[in-house]
Design a protein around this motif. Sequence first.
Motif, PDB file in Angstrom:
ATOM      1  N   ALA A  72     -11.918 -17.711  23.263  1.00  0.00           N
ATOM      2  CA  ALA A  72     -12.604 -17.937  21.991  1.00  0.00           C
ATOM      3  C   ALA A  72     -14.014 -17.353  21.974  1.00  0.00           C
ATOM      4  CB  ALA A  72     -12.652 -19.431  21.689  1.00  0.00           C
ATOM      5  N   LYS A  73     -14.574 -17.091  23.136  1.00  0.00           N
ATOM      6  CA  LYS A  73     -15.906 -16.480  23.203  1.00  0.00           C
ATOM      7  C   LYS A  73     -15.861 -14.998  22.842  1.00  0.00           C
ATOM      8  CE  LYS A  73     -17.341 -19.592  26.937  1.00  0.00           C
ATOM      9  NZ  LYS A  73     -17.650 -19.679  28.395  1.00  0.00           N
ATOM     10  N   HIS A  74     -14.668 -14.410  22.895  1.00  0.00           N
ATOM     11  CA  HIS A  74     -14.540 -12.967  22.712  1.00  0.00           C
ATOM     12  C   HIS A  74     -13.669 -12.569  21.520  1.00  0.00           C
ATOM     13  CE1 HIS A  74     -16.334 -12.139  26.706  1.00  0.00           C
ATOM     14  NE2 HIS A  74     -15.761 -13.284  27.033  1.00  0.00           N
ATOM     15  N   TYR A  75     -12.764 -13.465  21.103  1.00  0.00           N
ATOM     16  CA  TYR A  75     -11.816 -13.119  20.045  1.00  0.00           C
ATOM     17  C   TYR A  75     -11.736 -14.235  19.009  1.00  0.00           C
ATOM     18  CZ  TYR A  75     -10.462 -10.031  23.853  1.00  0.00           C
ATOM     19  OH  TYR A  75     -10.499  -9.122  24.881  1.00  0.00           O
ATOM     20  N   ASP A  76     -11.292 -13.856  17.830  1.00  0.00           N
ATOM     21  CA  ASP A  76     -11.004 -14.819  16.770  1.00  0.00           C
ATOM     22  C   ASP A  76      -9.664 -15.458  17.108  1.00  0.00           C
ATOM     23  OD1 ASP A  76     -10.836 -16.177  14.302  1.00  0.00           O
ATOM     24  OD2 ASP A  76      -9.758 -14.485  13.402  1.00  0.00           O
ATOM     25  N   LEU A  77      -9.710 -16.670  17.621  1.00  0.00           N
ATOM     26  CA  LEU A  77      -8.513 -17.320  18.150  1.00  0.00           C
ATOM     27  C   LEU A  77      -7.816 -18.114  17.044  1.00  0.00           C
ATOM     28  CD1 LEU A  77      -7.563 -17.106  21.070  1.00  0.00           C
ATOM     29  CD2 LEU A  77      -8.473 -19.398  21.485  1.00  0.00           C
ATOM     30  N   VAL A  78      -6.516 -17.836  16.871  1.00  0.00           N
ATOM     31  CA  VAL A  78      -5.716 -18.480  15.833  1.00  0.00           C
ATOM     32  C   VAL A  78      -4.423 -18.990  16.459  1.00  0.00           C
ATOM     33  CG1 VAL A  78      -4.435 -18.116  13.678  1.00  0.00           C
ATOM     34  CG2 VAL A  78      -6.673 -17.029  14.006  1.00  0.00           C
ATOM     35  N   LEU A  79      -4.034 -20.208  16.130  1.00  0.00           N
ATOM     36  CA  LEU A  79      -2.763 -20.768  16.584  1.00  0.00           C
ATOM     37  C   LEU A  79      -1.766 -20.680  15.430  1.00  0.00           C
ATOM     38  CD1 LEU A  79      -2.221 -23.970  18.660  1.00  0.00           C
ATOM     39  CD2 LEU A  79      -0.893 -23.643  16.576  1.00  0.00           C
ATOM     40  N   PHE A  80      -0.554 -20.213  15.725  1.00  0.00           N
ATOM     41  CA  PHE A  80       0.482 -20.048  14.695  1.00  0.00           C
ATOM     42  C   PHE A  80       1.788 -20.594  15.253  1.00  0.00           C
ATOM     43  CE2 PHE A  80       3.075 -16.627  12.221  1.00  0.00           C
ATOM     44  CZ  PHE A  80       3.522 -17.594  11.343  1.00  0.00           C
ATOM     45  N   SER A  81       2.200 -21.759  14.747  1.00  0.00           N
ATOM     46  CA  SER A  81       3.326 -22.476  15.340  1.00  0.00           C
ATOM     47  C   SER A  81       4.400 -22.822  14.325  1.00  0.00           C
ATOM     48  CB  SER A  81       2.817 -23.781  15.974  1.00  0.00           C
ATOM     49  OG  SER A  81       3.885 -24.570  16.459  1.00  0.00           O
ATOM     50  N   ASN A  82       5.658 -22.617  14.716  1.00  0.00           N
ATOM     51  CA  ASN A  82       6.779 -23.228  14.003  1.00  0.00           C
ATOM     52  C   ASN A  82       6.848 -24.685  14.444  1.00  0.00           C
ATOM     53  OD1 ASN A  82       7.546 -20.826  12.816  1.00  0.00           O
ATOM     54  ND2 ASN A  82       9.313 -20.487  14.139  1.00  0.00           N
ATOM     55  N   THR A  83       6.580 -25.596  13.531  1.00  0.00           N
ATOM     56  CA  THR A  83       6.645 -27.006  13.889  1.00  0.00           C
ATOM     57  C   THR A  83       6.912 -27.824  12.636  1.00  0.00           C
ATOM     58  OG1 THR A  83       5.554 -28.765  15.165  1.00  0.00           O
ATOM     59  CG2 THR A  83       4.154 -27.458  13.689  1.00  0.00           C
ATOM     60  N   ASN A  84       6.816 -29.120  12.768  1.00  0.00           N
ATOM     61  CA  ASN A  84       7.084 -30.029  11.655  1.00  0.00           C
ATOM     62  C   ASN A  84       6.073 -31.158  11.686  1.00  0.00           C
ATOM     63  OD1 ASN A  84       8.499 -32.460  13.202  1.00  0.00           O
ATOM     64  ND2 ASN A  84       9.287 -30.541  14.054  1.00  0.00           N
ATOM     65  N   PHE A 143     -10.023 -22.912  18.415  1.00  0.00           N
ATOM     66  CA  PHE A 143      -9.380 -22.077  17.403  1.00  0.00           C
ATOM     67  C   PHE A 143     -10.190 -22.030  16.115  1.00  0.00           C
ATOM     68  CE2 PHE A 143      -5.981 -23.513  20.174  1.00  0.00           C
ATOM     69  CZ  PHE A 143      -5.278 -22.345  20.405  1.00  0.00           C
ATOM     70  N   ARG A 144     -10.266 -20.844  15.532  1.00  0.00           N
ATOM     71  CA  ARG A 144     -10.837 -20.723  14.197  1.00  0.00           C
ATOM     72  C   ARG A 144      -9.900 -21.323  13.163  1.00  0.00           C
ATOM     73  NH1 ARG A 144      -9.566 -17.228   9.544  1.00  0.00           N
ATOM     74  NH2 ARG A 144      -9.112 -15.537  11.008  1.00  0.00           N
ATOM     75  N   GLN A 145      -8.585 -21.174  13.405  1.00  0.00           N
ATOM     76  CA  GLN A 145      -7.592 -21.672  12.463  1.00  0.00           C
ATOM     77  C   GLN A 145      -6.355 -22.125  13.217  1.00  0.00           C
ATOM     78  OE1 GLN A 145      -8.251 -21.529   8.905  1.00  0.00           O
ATOM     79  NE2 GLN A 145      -6.623 -23.056   8.986  1.00  0.00           N
ATOM     80  N   ILE A 146      -5.796 -23.265  12.818  1.00  0.00           N
ATOM     81  CA  ILE A 146      -4.526 -23.751  13.349  1.00  0.00           C
ATOM     82  C   ILE A 146      -3.527 -23.748  12.200  1.00  0.00           C
ATOM     83  CG2 ILE A 146      -3.314 -25.761  14.273  1.00  0.00           C
ATOM     84  CD1 ILE A 146      -5.800 -26.413  15.895  1.00  0.00           C
ATOM     85  N   ILE A 147      -2.457 -22.971  12.354  1.00  0.00           N
ATOM     86  CA  ILE A 147      -1.489 -22.759  11.279  1.00  0.00           C
ATOM     87  C   ILE A 147      -0.137 -23.314  11.703  1.00  0.00           C
ATOM     88  CG2 ILE A 147      -0.361 -21.041   9.812  1.00  0.00           C
ATOM     89  CD1 ILE A 147      -2.729 -19.140  10.614  1.00  0.00           C
ATOM     90  N   TYR A 148       0.372 -24.263  10.925  1.00  0.00           N
ATOM     91  CA  TYR A 148       1.692 -24.834  11.166  1.00  0.00           C
ATOM     92  C   TYR A 148       2.651 -24.361  10.078  1.00  0.00           C
ATOM     93  CZ  TYR A 148      -0.771 -28.234  14.166  1.00  0.00           C
ATOM     94  OH  TYR A 148      -1.536 -28.843  15.131  1.00  0.00           O
ATOM     95  N   SER A 149       3.862 -24.040  10.471  1.00  0.00           N
ATOM     96  CA  SER A 149       4.837 -23.513   9.518  1.00  0.00           C
ATOM     97  C   SER A 149       5.123 -24.494   8.381  1.00  0.00           C
ATOM     98  CB  SER A 149       6.140 -23.160  10.242  1.00  0.00           C
ATOM     99  OG  SER A 149       6.709 -24.310  10.860  1.00  0.00           O
ATOM    100  N   HIS A 150       5.136 -25.792   8.676  1.00  0.00           N
ATOM    101  CA  HIS A 150       5.491 -26.750   7.621  1.00  0.00           C
ATOM    102  C   HIS A 150       4.408 -26.853   6.556  1.00  0.00           C
ATOM    103  CE1 HIS A 150       3.113 -29.411  10.283  1.00  0.00           C
ATOM    104  NE2 HIS A 150       2.908 -30.155   9.221  1.00  0.00           N
ATOM    105  N   ARG A 151       3.199 -26.417   6.875  1.00  0.00           N
ATOM    106  CA  ARG A 151       2.129 -26.365   5.876  1.00  0.00           C
ATOM    107  C   ARG A 151       2.081 -24.994   5.206  1.00  0.00           C
ATOM    108  NH1 ARG A 151      -2.584 -29.127   9.626  1.00  0.00           N
ATOM    109  NH2 ARG A 151      -1.752 -31.264   9.623  1.00  0.00           N
TER     110      ARG A 151
END
Length: 221
Positions: free
Chosen positions: A110-122, A145-153
């Motif tokens: 996270a100190k070097h990159y724009d960290l994003v989580l992208f998960s298939n979940t519920n 993480f800058r952003q946490i992305i869940y598939s159900h959202r």
Amino acid sequence: MSDLQNAPDWSTLEHLVLDFGGVLYQIDHQATASAFAQLGATDFLEHYAHGQQSPLLDQIEVGGISEDGFLQALLAQCAPGTSMDDVRTAWSAVLIGLRPGIVPVLQDLAKHYDLVLFSNTNALHAARFERQILAQHGRAFSDAFRQIIYSHRLGYRKPDLQAYRAVSRQFNIRSLRCFFVDDTAINVRAALDAGWSAAWHDPRASSLREWLRQLGCPIWD
């Protein structure tokens, strides 16, 4: 899988998009299958295995069915006398915990990159593992993480091309400066089709840190 092991251009990389279950978090599909077998649903794994799942699971992972509706559908597959709490517990048996040592790795990245989580979940699983992670690690995991992305959202799940396009559009991910990591080959191939740089990681073979170093990630040099 050698065709899915291409390294990104680290010198221009901006966004590092990581899968959750498998890559960062330990899951055990057999544990859930065993739990449902004890409830009388003996063919659970045939319909709900990782990367091989039923339309019902597709629905819950894109927010297309309510939590109660999903649990009721699972309950109908179990033996008489099974309770909703039994089903809820069995459904969550897959969730083990974060991979050992992963939080410091994410903090470094996270100190070097724009960290994003992208998960298939519920929603059921997300509520459970978020509580677990918060209790064990505080906000250190989520704050990486800058952003946490869940598939159900999001309303789409990998490997649907619309999922990657929606992520790019809604969360300002520039595909030419993005590197996506997943432990499911079909998800990686779809990311490549969507114009992302992407690679397949086998967490059984090496840790995320070791694997990224093998691909030339320069931050631990």
